[in-house]
Design a protein around this motif. Sequence first.
Motif, PDB file in Angstrom:
ATOM      1  N   LYS A   1       0.821  -1.223   0.000  1.00 40.30           N
ATOM      2  CA  LYS A   1       0.000   0.000   0.000  1.00 40.30           C
ATOM      3  C   LYS A   1       0.850   1.266   0.000  1.00 40.30           C
ATOM      4  O   LYS A   1       0.358   2.348  -0.324  1.00 40.30           O
ATOM      5  CB  LYS A   1      -0.923  -0.007   1.222  1.00 40.30           C
ATOM      6  N   LYS A   2       2.117   1.140   0.358  1.00 39.82           N
ATOM      7  CA  LYS A   2       2.997   2.315   0.356  1.00 39.82           C
ATOM      8  C   LYS A   2       3.382   2.722  -1.065  1.00 39.82           C
ATOM      9  O   LYS A   2       3.857   3.831  -1.290  1.00 39.82           O
ATOM     10  CB  LYS A   2       4.275   2.007   1.152  1.00 39.82           C
ATOM     11  N   GLN A   3       3.207   1.803  -2.015  1.00 38.42           N
ATOM     12  CA  GLN A   3       3.656   2.053  -3.375  1.00 38.42           C
ATOM     13  C   GLN A   3       2.468   2.325  -4.297  1.00 38.42           C
ATOM     14  O   GLN A   3       1.338   1.945  -4.001  1.00 38.42           O
ATOM     15  CB  GLN A   3       4.454   0.845  -3.888  1.00 38.42           C
ATOM     16  N   GLU A   4       2.735   2.970  -5.409  1.00 37.77           N
ATOM     17  CA  GLU A   4       1.697   3.223  -6.409  1.00 37.77           C
ATOM     18  C   GLU A   4       1.173   1.897  -6.933  1.00 37.77           C
ATOM     19  O   GLU A   4       1.941   0.962  -7.187  1.00 37.77           O
ATOM     20  CB  GLU A   4       2.270   4.049  -7.570  1.00 37.77           C
ATOM     21  N   GLU A   5      -0.159   1.814  -7.111  1.00 39.50           N
ATOM     22  CA  GLU A   5      -0.763   0.551  -7.555  1.00 39.50           C
ATOM     23  C   GLU A   5      -0.196   0.100  -8.900  1.00 39.50           C
ATOM     24  O   GLU A   5       0.031  -1.092  -9.116  1.00 39.50           O
ATOM     25  CB  GLU A   5      -2.286   0.698  -7.628  1.00 39.50           C
ATOM     26  N   GLU A   6       0.028   1.049  -9.788  1.00 42.15           N
ATOM     27  CA  GLU A   6       0.568   0.700 -11.103  1.00 42.15           C
ATOM     28  C   GLU A   6       1.947   0.057 -10.967  1.00 42.15           C
ATOM     29  O   GLU A   6       2.267  -0.915 -11.670  1.00 42.15           O
ATOM     30  CB  GLU A   6       0.649   1.958 -11.975  1.00 42.15           C
ATOM     31  N   MET A   7       2.750   0.577 -10.033  1.00 40.65           N
ATOM     32  CA  MET A   7       4.084   0.032  -9.795  1.00 40.65           C
ATOM     33  C   MET A   7       3.992  -1.379  -9.191  1.00 40.65           C
ATOM     34  O   MET A   7       4.739  -2.289  -9.591  1.00 40.65           O
ATOM     35  CB  MET A   7       4.867   0.949  -8.850  1.00 40.65           C
ATOM     36  N   VAL A   8       3.059  -1.582  -8.265  1.00 36.85           N
ATOM     37  CA  VAL A   8       2.884  -2.889  -7.637  1.00 36.85           C
ATOM     38  C   VAL A   8       2.493  -3.929  -8.677  1.00 36.85           C
ATOM     39  O   VAL A   8       3.049  -5.039  -8.722  1.00 36.85           O
ATOM     40  CB  VAL A   8       1.825  -2.815  -6.518  1.00 36.85           C
ATOM     41  N   VAL A   9       1.550  -3.580  -9.540  1.00 38.17           N
ATOM     42  CA  VAL A   9       1.105  -4.513 -10.579  1.00 38.17           C
ATOM     43  C   VAL A   9       2.261  -4.882 -11.498  1.00 38.17           C
ATOM     44  O   VAL A   9       2.446  -6.053 -11.862  1.00 38.17           O
ATOM     45  CB  VAL A   9      -0.073  -3.908 -11.383  1.00 38.17           C
ATOM     46  N   ARG A  10       3.061  -3.882 -11.865  1.00 35.29           N
ATOM     47  CA  ARG A  10       4.209  -4.153 -12.738  1.00 35.29           C
ATOM     48  C   ARG A  10       5.199  -5.093 -12.065  1.00 35.29           C
ATOM     49  O   ARG A  10       5.682  -6.061 -12.675  1.00 35.29           O
ATOM     50  CB  ARG A  10       4.904  -2.836 -13.111  1.00 35.29           C
ATOM     51  N   LYS A  11       5.507  -4.850 -10.784  1.00 39.33           N
ATOM     52  CA  LYS A  11       6.452  -5.699 -10.057  1.00 39.33           C
ATOM     53  C   LYS A  11       5.932  -7.131  -9.914  1.00 39.33           C
ATOM     54  O   LYS A  11       6.699  -8.103 -10.038  1.00 39.33           O
ATOM     55  CB  LYS A  11       6.731  -5.108  -8.675  1.00 39.33           C
TER      56      LYS A  11
END
Length: 623
Positions: free
Chosen positions: A558-568
């Motif tokens: 939750k600390k990170q942007e959702e788009e970044m989480v999905v990419r990772k």
Amino acid sequence: MDTSKPWSRYLGPESPDPHNFKYQPHSRPIFSSPWGPFPPIAPDLNLHEFCFPPNQPLPRDYPLFINALTDERVTLHQFHSRVCSLSRVLWHAGPNPLNLGKSPVNDKEDGEVLGLFSRNHIHYPMLAHACFKAELVFGGISPASTPFELWWVLRKMQITSIVCHETLLPVLQEALKLGSGEGDKSSQLRLVLDPGKIIVLSDNPGLEKVEGYMTVESLVRMGEKIPEVPRKLRGGDQMCYLFQSSGTSGLPKAMMISHKNAIHSSLQGMVAATQNALFTGIEPLRPQRVLGVIPAYHSYGMILWILRVNLLPLTNVMLPKWDIELALKSIEKYKLTTLPLVPPLVRQLAQSPLTEKYDLSSVVGAGSGAAYLPPDVAYQLAKKLPQGAGTPIPSGYGLSEAASIAAPATPGIFGLERTLPGTIGYLLPGMEARIVDPDTLQNVPKGQKGELWVRGNVVTPGYFKDPKATAEIFAEPEWLRTGDLMLRDEKDRIVYLDRLKEMIKVKGLQVAATEVEDTLLDHPEGLVRDACVAGVDNGRGDGSLFVRAWVVLSPEGKKQEEEMVVRKLNEHVEKQLSKHKWLTGGIEIVDSIPRTPSGKMLRREMQDRYHDGLKAQSKASKL
């Protein structure tokens, strides 16, 4: 039985020595439990007399059930006395104030079937044992049922009388308004519940009636005045109780459990506990203090709270419903030693900051059952308990149709190796198994994937008054088709892969949803707290599917942007797994994953939401 060694009744003449016997894995299609066969029992034994052998004095008294909310207690001696009193009221051939009929011995007969519709309660096990002693068949019903679900189960179980907790009376009353089911084409079974045979389980022991219905306590008091008539109890292959299936693939079914089934489900734990104690050099069946949160109507809860009464000294601290803080307070207050859990509760205890605030030093061990336990949380919770991460939470395997089939074993016993999280372990006492190709129904070579088939005295005779469903799970006599895709490894351990119906077919290749879920949960940054993977329509009409994931983010995620989480997450999956297992159907971040009370994931619900959304978009685009 050696009275100085009460545990000796759990060892038969063919029981292997835990130190000297070494199990030898092999490649024959049928493999058996390293624990050996069950000890012999009388073929017509009644479950109540298995737990309370006639002409044997009760052991020294101790608290058997404690209400975690109120500290109300029932001791073993009180329990036995109350069971005897209530059974005299429920026995159809006695004074019979409720006008109960004789119960069916199998599903070829009609007869009295008592429903038990209640949340966990310190008197629920007493009701069950009174039924055993009265030879009255009962059916356990989920207290989370809606009126429609209750109406359905009442018909599937052919419930003629019912014990209902006072808080659930409105649900029962709404269910009765739905009628007999005369116009329901999905089932020929009609509602047969007699409204005059409704009994209320009240939290107030002083009440004689609630809303005009007699209370359980009033019946216990009535039974105290009825003389006991010595008689030989019947059991064996006769029907003992009915289980409600989880309903993960449609409306619930009712499966039959005989006295023989129930006794052997109980015996498995007793045999394993005795052999483990002998192997580790401690006195078998020492007293335990147990957290009581698993629902009593469920097969797992039935073993814990009902089938083991008086077989070893257990003090069960019962929670009316799950409350993490009440659970933690209870562990600290009552110095609980044993935590039987299901995967969602393992995860919640592992990840909640509340767990750090309470003293859990009394806990000797925790275990999980009823559904698949992802390895990540098996380690996470173990870290917070005295056992430490080196002893991750073990997970047993069973079905409502066969309550206990396999589990991890103590490393070294019978020469067995450790079972790591993500795998199940070894067959439990008295069980045999095969791995079978679900399409050809032929045995597959060791090490290859297939459906697990099992046989043993714990296996249900079938579904109640549903010969078609029974035929589907018994392709061959005695062999239960579990519906689970498994692999038998080189040590004859069982490795769970997925439910067969939940395998995702991508361009002709099979994808196990649990493998992709575990990969998401295993991201090195710990971005995901929970995950659900399922196949969704690829839109091409060729029957192939896209693999889609729904994830609940961890605090780190939750600390990170959702788009970044999905990419990772996509990058991690594509690095770890073959191309046909990639998440071509996308990743959606959600607040929660729907599950049954026992922890089984409702993938179908997530798929339906997704497909309904696609249909809505399609309609909107045409406007």
